[in-house]
Design a protein around this motif. Structure first.
Motif, PDB file in Angstrom:
ATOM      1  N   LYS A  50       0.836  -1.206   0.000  1.00 48.18           N
ATOM      2  CA  LYS A  50       0.000   0.000   0.000  1.00 48.18           C
ATOM      3  C   LYS A  50       0.873   1.259   0.000  1.00 48.18           C
ATOM      4  CE  LYS A  50      -3.957  -2.068   2.419  1.00 48.18           C
ATOM      5  NZ  LYS A  50      -4.740  -2.100   3.688  1.00 48.18           N
ATOM      6  N   VAL A  51       1.849   1.269   0.870  1.00 50.03           N
ATOM      7  CA  VAL A  51       2.709   2.460   0.971  1.00 50.03           C
ATOM      8  C   VAL A  51       3.503   2.671  -0.317  1.00 50.03           C
ATOM      9  CG1 VAL A  51       4.675   3.467   2.199  1.00 50.03           C
ATOM     10  CG2 VAL A  51       2.812   2.384   3.477  1.00 50.03           C
ATOM     11  N   ALA A  52       3.856   1.591  -0.997  1.00 47.98           N
ATOM     12  CA  ALA A  52       4.541   1.734  -2.288  1.00 47.98           C
ATOM     13  C   ALA A  52       3.673   2.491  -3.287  1.00 47.98           C
ATOM     14  CB  ALA A  52       4.914   0.361  -2.839  1.00 47.98           C
ATOM     15  N   GLN A  53       2.343   2.356  -3.166  1.00 51.35           N
ATOM     16  CA  GLN A  53       1.430   3.078  -4.042  1.00 51.35           C
ATOM     17  C   GLN A  53       1.255   4.539  -3.628  1.00 51.35           C
ATOM     18  OE1 GLN A  53       0.108   1.907  -6.928  1.00 51.35           O
ATOM     19  NE2 GLN A  53       1.422   0.125  -6.550  1.00 51.35           N
ATOM     20  N   MET A  54       2.045   4.977  -2.684  1.00 54.90           N
ATOM     21  CA  MET A  54       1.986   6.362  -2.205  1.00 54.90           C
ATOM     22  C   MET A  54       3.312   7.081  -2.402  1.00 54.90           C
ATOM     23  SD  MET A  54      -0.023   5.514   1.359  1.00 54.90           S
ATOM     24  CE  MET A  54      -0.024   7.205   1.941  1.00 54.90           C
ATOM     25  N   ARG A  55       4.162   6.543  -3.306  1.00 55.90           N
ATOM     26  CA  ARG A  55       5.483   7.133  -3.482  1.00 55.90           C
ATOM     27  C   ARG A  55       5.825   7.243  -4.971  1.00 55.90           C
ATOM     28  NH1 ARG A  55       9.843   4.225   0.124  1.00 55.90           N
ATOM     29  NH2 ARG A  55      10.869   6.264  -0.116  1.00 55.90           N
ATOM     30  N   ILE A  56       6.492   8.337  -5.310  1.00 58.80           N
ATOM     31  CA  ILE A  56       6.999   8.565  -6.665  1.00 58.80           C
ATOM     32  C   ILE A  56       8.495   8.840  -6.564  1.00 58.80           C
ATOM     33  CG2 ILE A  56       7.038  10.196  -8.613  1.00 58.80           C
ATOM     34  CD1 ILE A  56       4.049  10.538  -8.304  1.00 58.80           C
ATOM     35  N   PHE A  57       9.285   8.223  -7.439  1.00 57.15           N
ATOM     36  CA  PHE A  57      10.707   8.562  -7.506  1.00 57.15           C
ATOM     37  C   PHE A  57      11.027   9.117  -8.885  1.00 57.15           C
ATOM     38  CE2 PHE A  57      10.697   4.060  -8.872  1.00 57.15           C
ATOM     39  CZ  PHE A  57      11.478   4.103 -10.015  1.00 57.15           C
TER      40      PHE A  57
END
Length: 754
Positions: A50-57
């Motif tokens: 879930k948290v991965a779906q809240m990050r942009i690099f």
């Protein structure tokens, strides 16, 4: 026995129906609604996923093509993609569109195949001169296109942006800027649409509609989603200094700063919003639930996602000083309503461990992940994640797009001054023209030659740069007397001098967090530009100034010495060719200034719609008023305004009025004119603006042709935030001003009765 059989059969049917109702829905089933698909997928994800779906690099940390054009990932990126990702910023930005489409298809395939649930990523770009990537159509910057006073033209520009970006494999755009920009010290001024709320609202709304393909283009795979930014008040930083505090009254926020954002969300349905770098009246924007949830969600009903600006959740701790720890900063951002963390290596990466200590946080995480997944479903990425490269070959830099860039230039160039009809020049008459000055481009001479034909001869000399062009912190350079003398000599031996003056990307730019400045403490043209025009003007030859810049400049000397001034801001890749067409009279200029042009930095804040009481007194030793007012722009034809009329002298909260005016082209060529309507509330319960733009229409008239232009005045136009901080509609006297600028108009009046 028979009865028992019926009972058993009935129980069996109920059991089967019950099992049928509880059958797990498949998020890959395209026949389900978007919300159903989101709810089918979300429970499958671990907290880490879930948290991965809240990050942009950013792609520059290791997403690039190898020597054969195939995808090459760094170990750092491979590690990041194991759980999936919300998105990647600017993949393929430095390669041509076809190569970028190939790369992004490979990157998307890798991402889908290397997370458990096959969740695609959002690829994100920006748009300041068209798509911010190699090989796309280059348009003028937003403030340039605002000068066109033509929202339909802006919509078409951004439609091209949306199409060209999607053909590269992009899905979202951290643009357009809905900020109001009123301080020319601010280095990012040209990224927005000007000083006026109404003009900015019309431009932003149409930009979002265009880039999203009227929303329909999102799911059809032809356009990208918009992220309007920076919410809210970012352009109002104190001292014009990036990252500085923002102090705006609540009334000004509601009446002047919020409307472009509200229109972007409600009318144009922007998929995203980006929060502001700064604070707002002492509350850090990235930790402001009243702003990011209260206003956006509760008041406006926004359903899209909110993304942080670069690293700004982490900065709640180490820069803003409003969070006790990095973990506390992450919780502040989450609770405020930030759904995606842009770039930070810490911040939201702490959330999985934080949930173990505080399980209630998972509800907020689910809230954000829903919004991100919903966006991906809206864009059709689960069903059609890849780009047809053959379409990319046909669609990027299409002939129609290049022609649109030229058309946009011609409608955006502003004729500020034209003393004794110095322009247009006659290309049928043998003339020698000197093209001179620090804003001369390598291809300026060739572009002018392509327009003027064989009778015009040119000499060209840039002379000097404005700075040493160091990327992070450029330095001014000393004047070169020999370079100036050479240009003066070239002008002396020519019939006309065209001076290219103003500023460039080194004198107005974004001030990044570390080691980069871009704001200014003064607003006069830098370097030896004033000296150059004074010496050339002294020759007695006609002097035409082409003003190129990315921030408003106090052009006192230029305004005094030049015979004609064309304000071009920052045009498209065809800008000098378009300028030549204006200079030689192929088209009459029709741009209007989207900003007030002050005489001095000491006049700031200075915009046309300030409170009337601000104009009571001027300053010692300074002429009153601006050099040129908001909405000003001349043409090669005189437009006569006459016969203003109003449909009724009285209005009620339930009725509307129409106001009409006759506009006549008294010139000898076809020309366009932006007819502007301003309204003044004569008496208000709070101090009111001197006037406010409430309508405009761009018309085209043949020589001698007249047209009656009609505007509708609605009660909504007259509302403002009253003493109780609620929207009010007050009875009283109103003046309507219709004309060619904020200072030249005809008037009529009406009363609002309640």
């Amino acid at each position: 026995m028979k009865r028992k059989s019926i009972i058993v059969f009935t129980a069996l049917v109920v059991s089967v129906l019950s099992c049928s109702d509880s059958v797990e829905k498949d998020y890959k089933d395209a026949s389900l609604s978007i919300d159903e698909r989101v709810e089918a997928l979300l429970p499958k994800l671990s907290i880490e996923e879930k948290v991965a779906q809240m990050r942009i690099f950013h792609a520059n940390i290791g997403t690039k093509p190898d020597e054969n054009g195939n995808l090459k990932l760094s170990k750092r990126v491979i590690e990041k993609l194991k759980l999936g990702i919300a998105g990647v910023k600017n993949p393929g930005e430095h390669i041509d569109p076809v190569a970028a489409a190939k790369l992004n298809n490979e990157l998307q395939k890798y991402i889908i195949e290397n997370n458990r649930w096959g969740i695609p990523a959002l690829f994100v770009t920006e748009s300041y001169n068209g798509v911010d990537a190699e090989g796309c159509t280059k348009f003028g910057r937003p403030l340039t296109s605002a000068a066109s006073f033509n929202p339909e033209l802006v919509r078409r520009q951004w439609d091209v942006v949306g199409r060209e970006a999607r053909l590269r494999g992009m899905h979202m755009c951290h643009s357009p800027e809905a900020d109001i920009v009123r301080d020319p010290r601010f280095g990012r001024m040209s990224e927005a649409f000007g000083e006026d709320t109404y003009l900015t609202t019309q431009m932003v709304k149409n930009a979002v509609i265009g880039v999203q393909g009227n929303y329909e283009g999102l799911g059809n795979g032809t356009h990208i989603g918009a992220v309007a930014k920076h919410f809210a008040g970012y352009g109002q930083v104190l001292g014009g200094s990036n990252f500085a505090a923002v102090e705006i009254s609540e009334r000004t926020l509601i009446d002047e700063i919020y409307p472009p954002f509200e229109a972007a969300l409600k009318e144009a349905r922007s998929l995203g919003i980006m929060a502001s770098h700064g604070d707002l009246n002492g509350v850090a924007s990235h930790g402001n639930p009243e702003l990011l949830t209260g206003v956006l969600r509760d008041q406006w009903g926004f359903e899209g996602y909110v993304v942080s600006d670069s690293n700004d959740i982490a900065r709640l701790y180490y820069f803003m000083g409003v969070a006790e720890s990095p973990e506390a900063a992450a919780q502040m951002g989450l609770e405020a309503g930030i759904d995606i963390d842009l770039y930070a290596e810490d911040s939201y990466s702490y959330l999985p461990e934080m949930v173990k200590k505080n399980p209630e946080l998972e509800k907020l995480i689910d809230r954000s992940v829903r919004r991100v997944l919903r966006t991906k479903f809206i864009l059709g990425l689960f069903d059609n994640p890849y780009i047809d490269i053959e379409e990319t070959k046909k669609g990027v830099r299409a002939a129609s797009s290049l022609e649109l860039a030229k058309e946009s230039d011609l409608e955006s160039i502003i004729l500020l001054k034209n003393e004794n009809n110095a322009l247009p020049l006659n290309k049928e008459k043998a003339t020698k023209i000197a093209l001179l000055g620090p804003l001369l481009s390598d291809d300026t001479k060739a572009m002018f030659e392509s327009v003027s034909g064989p009778n015009i001869k040119y000499v060209a000399e840039k002379g000097f740069n404005l700075t040493d062009e160091a990327k992070g912190n450029p330095n001014l350079i000393d004047a070169d007397p020999r370079a100036i003398a050479k240009m003066v000599d070239m002008a002396r031996n020519s019939d006309v001098a065209v001076l290219f003056l103003g500023g460039d990307e080194f004198t107005a730019k974004e001030a990044y967090f570390k080691n980069t400045v871009g704001d200014r403490a003064t607003i006069e043209p830098v370097g030896a530009q004033d000296e150059l025009i004074e010496k050339i003007s002294g020759l007695g030859k006609p002097v035409i100034v082409v003003l190129k810049h990315r921030r408003t400049l106090a052009i006192n000397t230029i305004a005094e010495e030049a015979d004609a001034i064309l304000d071009t801001w920052d045009l498209s890749e065809f800008g000098d060719q378009s300028t030549a067409k204006i200079i030689f009279g192929e088209v009459s200029p029709s741009g209007k200034s989207p900003v007030t042009i002050p005489r001095s930095i000491g006049q700031l804040p200075y915009h046309y719609s300030m409170k009337e009481i601000n104009y009571k007194k001027g300053y010692l030793f300074l002429e009153d008023g601006p050099i040129y007012p908001f909405g000003h722009g001349l043409g090669y034809c005189e437009f006569e305004y006459s016969d203003i009329s109003i449909s009724n002298e009285e209005m009620t909260p339930e009725s509307e009025l129409t106001v009409s005016i006759k506009v006549t082209n008294n010139g000898n060529m076809k020309a366009k004119e932006a007819v502007q309507m301003y309204i003044k509330d004569e008496i208000g319960s709070v101090t009111r603006p001197e006037k406010e733009l409430k309508g405009f229409e761009k018309i085209e008239l043949n020589p001698g042709e007249s047209k009656t232009v009609t505007f509708t005045i609605t009660p909504k136009m007259l509302e403002f935030t009253g003493i109780s901080m609620k929207k009010v509609l007050e009875a009283g006297d109103y003046t309507v001003k219709i004309g060619t600028s904020s200072q030249e108009y005809l008037e009529t009046t009406f009363k609002l009765k309640k």
